[in-house]
Design a protein around this motif. Structure first.
Motif, mmCIF file in Angstrom:
data_model
loop_
_atom_site.group_PDB
_atom_site.id
_atom_site.type_symbol
_atom_site.label_atom_id
_atom_site.label_comp_id
_atom_site.label_asym_id
_atom_site.label_seq_id
_atom_site.Cartn_x
_atom_site.Cartn_y
_atom_site.Cartn_z
ATOM 1 N N MET A 371 0.759 -1.253 -0.173
ATOM 2 C CA MET A 371 -0.078 -0.005 0.104
ATOM 3 C C MET A 371 0.827 1.120 -0.107
ATOM 4 O O MET A 371 0.447 2.233 -0.620
ATOM 5 C CB MET A 371 -0.944 -0.068 1.174
ATOM 6 C CG MET A 371 -2.274 0.914 1.210
ATOM 7 S SD MET A 371 -3.451 0.698 2.447
ATOM 8 C CE MET A 371 -4.212 -0.767 2.024
ATOM 9 N N MET A 372 1.971 1.027 0.710
ATOM 10 C CA MET A 372 2.846 2.409 0.464
ATOM 11 C C MET A 372 3.255 2.555 -0.978
ATOM 12 O O MET A 372 3.648 1.831 -1.688
ATOM 13 C CB MET A 372 4.247 2.120 1.229
ATOM 14 C CG MET A 372 4.394 2.396 2.809
ATOM 15 S SD MET A 372 5.561 1.750 3.636
ATOM 16 C CE MET A 372 5.790 -0.028 3.515
ATOM 17 N N ALA A 373 3.159 3.904 -1.368
ATOM 18 C CA ALA A 373 3.651 4.475 -2.800
ATOM 19 C C ALA A 373 5.235 4.655 -2.686
ATOM 20 O O ALA A 373 5.542 5.622 -2.696
ATOM 21 C CB ALA A 373 2.781 5.552 -3.124
ATOM 22 N N LEU A 374 6.025 3.686 -2.675
ATOM 23 C CA LEU A 374 7.309 4.036 -2.850
ATOM 24 C C LEU A 374 8.107 4.174 -3.812
ATOM 25 O O LEU A 374 7.467 3.879 -5.098
ATOM 26 C CB LEU A 374 8.230 2.648 -2.120
ATOM 27 C CG LEU A 374 7.789 2.169 -0.800
ATOM 28 C CD1 LEU A 374 8.739 1.083 -0.377
ATOM 29 C CD2 LEU A 374 7.783 3.096 0.077
ATOM 30 N N ASP A 375 8.901 5.248 -4.048
ATOM 31 C CA ASP A 375 10.011 5.532 -5.302
ATOM 32 C C ASP A 375 10.940 4.414 -5.036
ATOM 33 O O ASP A 375 11.717 4.359 -4.329
ATOM 34 C CB ASP A 375 10.523 7.036 -4.844
ATOM 35 C CG ASP A 375 11.438 7.181 -5.949
ATOM 36 O OD1 ASP A 375 11.774 6.467 -6.704
ATOM 37 O OD2 ASP A 375 12.073 8.606 -6.014
ATOM 38 N N ARG A 376 10.964 3.487 -6.175
ATOM 39 C CA ARG A 376 11.666 2.347 -6.245
ATOM 40 C C ARG A 376 13.016 2.713 -6.955
ATOM 41 O O ARG A 376 13.566 1.447 -7.304
ATOM 42 C CB ARG A 376 10.925 1.438 -6.979
ATOM 43 C CG ARG A 376 9.603 0.950 -6.356
ATOM 44 C CD ARG A 376 9.739 0.493 -5.077
ATOM 45 N NE ARG A 376 8.414 -0.106 -4.637
ATOM 46 C CZ ARG A 376 8.189 -1.430 -4.335
ATOM 47 N NH1 ARG A 376 8.929 -2.263 -4.320
ATOM 48 N NH2 ARG A 376 6.954 -1.702 -4.089
#
Length: 519
Positions: A371-376
């Protein structure tokens, strides 16, 4: 035209198309091998019972599990004593060939909040003993609850060492977030998510799987593993599914598997076979009986006294297609589509209603994709990179859910899929409104290491992320009145026997303050 009397008489001799039931005595003569080769399991606990499961398969890897095309009676017992000196429930279940001779007994009438032992008999043979636990009484005041989280168990990538340790934990239940099987043929040295290749520890025995025979064989190969059987027999499970139970990254009627891209009408046939095989091998209730390409009641709620309300979500069946071609890539406008869905309208309304109750000290969302919108980004990439198979690429439904969670201050999200351990805060704007614990895999990804290359960059680019780790294992959640703590249990190797278990981190959150504390 047959009369009713003729039908009854003819059926008794086995002359009609409907097969006659194979008696226990005939089964004893017919079986050439032990019929309980796939072990036993229990799941879906309630205050007065649970489901107990087995599948009659004397030769599990052969067609039909080595069974004749006849129904077979299976007797079962439940005891409050390990030696079965006190039997509290018993009965007979007819295992039928249409469902792979699987057995799903919904036991009721038991006492709440206690352990029970169960076993099966068929053809003069006796299964191993299984252990199951009922839920505490409705509304009970609980001071503590411990449960496990596990999943992602690619058979080729390593041994199920972590399951052997999980079996020995004293837990109320285990949430399995999915990827019980992987659908692909054997790939020697195929690159993993870390970008590196590693030798396969063992191999799938068949090609890519499509029909019911294929899926049954793959489930049998996985379930024959002794460590997995041990865990299934010693814990009480809430099973869910993710993508690899059918094909990598599928959603709705969209087959997103690499090199496949089946038309929806063909993919629905594959889904129907996959869902039937999943049902046949999971300790779940009749309410989840597959309906063609739909698995009904896949999302459901469980209540553990006044301490924990847990909603098990389905993030696959009702999701709209991933935008922009799926995968790990930079932002595209379709991420902001107003009509995008992750849960679908009915499931989302159900969840919102559950969250309004506010009568449990902790609310938990047990689901599959981050659910976290991480910068990958892991290096010097100029633009932000998202995982398009996660909530991050569904901006509108994600923000809608976080807005609803805002102010509850007692919401924990549990996730799998990533093949890494993560812990972070879920932000509404710049304010944390919940926390997310992401469990690593049981075996997918091989031995791993403490951190993948680029993990420090991900941590630096995502201040809401507090922990990352790339070893195999499972989570233990310790829920108490005023605090929730999660232990990240990891094994040092799965490429060969002898792996050792350790606690990599303990991360906690205080009720009323959705911020993580890393020990």
């Amino acid at each position: 035209m047959f009369t009713r009397r003729q039908i009854v008489a003819t059926a008794a001799t086995g002359l009609l198309a409907a097969p006659a039931i194979l008696s226990q005595a005939r089964a004893a003569r017919w079986f050439g091998q032990y019929p309980f080769s796939l072990g036993v399991s229990a799941g879906e606990p309630s205050q007065d019972g649970f489901v107990i499961w087995t599948r009659i398969a004397p030769d599990a890897l052969s067609p039909h599990g080595g069974m004749p095309m006849s129904p077979v009676p299976v007797t079962w017992e439940v005891s409050e004593k390990t030696d079965f000196s006190v039997i509290v429930a018993k009965g007979e279940y007819v295992a039928r060939p249409e469902m792979g001779h699987s057995v799903h007994v919904e036991v009721t009438g038991l006492q709440p909040g206690r352990p029970y032992w169960y076993r099966f008999f068929c053809g003069g043979e006796k299964s191993v003993r299984g252990l199951a636990k009922t839920m505490p009484p409705a509304g009970a005041s609980l001071a503590q609850l411990k449960f496990g989280v596990a999943g992602c168990q690619n058979y080729e990538d390593g041994l199920y060492t972590a399951f052997n340790f999980l079996a020995r934990e004293d837990l109320a239940f285990v949430f399995h977030y999915g990827d019980y099987i992987y659908e692909n043929r054997s790939y020697e040295g195929r690159p993993g998510r870390s970008g590196t290749t590693f030798p396969k520890v063992r191999h799938h025995l068949t090609d890519d799987i499509y029909d019911i025979t294929d899926y049954r064989h793959r489930y049998a190969q996985y379930t024959l593993d002794p460590d997995l059987q041990f865990a299934r027999s010693r814990q009480t499970w809430f099973p869910t599914f993710d993508d690899h139970e059918i094909v990598d990254n599928w959603v709705g009627d969209f087959d997103n598997g690499e090199g496949h891209d089946s038309p929806p009408e063909y993919f629905r046939l594959r889904k129907a076979a996959a869902f039937q095989a999943w049902y046949e091998h999971m300790p779940v209730r009749r309410s989840m009986w597959p309906q063609g390409s739909l698995l009904p009641n896949s999302y459901r709620q469980a209540r553990f006294g006044n301490l924990l309300s847990i909603d098990f979500l389905d993030t696959r069946q009702f999701r709209s297609d991933q935008p922009c071609g799926d995968g790990f890539r930079t932002y595209c406008p379709d991420v902001a589509k107003a009509d995008a869905q992750v849960l679908g309208s009915e499931q989302e309304a159900w969840l919102m209603k559950n969250l309004q109750r506010r009568d449990a000290k902790w609310n938990c969302l047990a689901q599959q994709v981050m659910m976290m919108a991480l910068d990958r980004r892991t290096g010097n990439e100029p633009e932000k990179i998202l995982n398009f198979d996660s909530w991050a690429s569904y901006d509108v439904p994600r923000k809608r859910l976080l807005s609803r969670i805002k102010g509850l201050d007692n919401v924990i999200v549990l996730t799998g899929d990533e093949h890494q351990n993560f812990a972070g805060e879920l932000l509404d704007g710049d304010k944390p409104v919940a926390v997310e614990f992401v469990s690593t895999s049981i075996s997918s990804g091989g031995d791993g290491s403490d951190k993948r290359s680029g993990s420090d960059t991900i941590l630096a680019n995502n201040p809401q992320l507090k922990f990352i780790n790339d070893q195999r294992g499972y989570l233990i959640c310790d829920v108490q009145d005023e605090a929730w703590s999660t232990d990240y249990m990891v094994v040092d190797q799965i490429s060969q026997p002898g792996g050792k278990l350790s606690k990599r981190a303990t991360i906690s959150v205080a009720r009323g303050e959705p911020k993580l504390n890393v020990a």
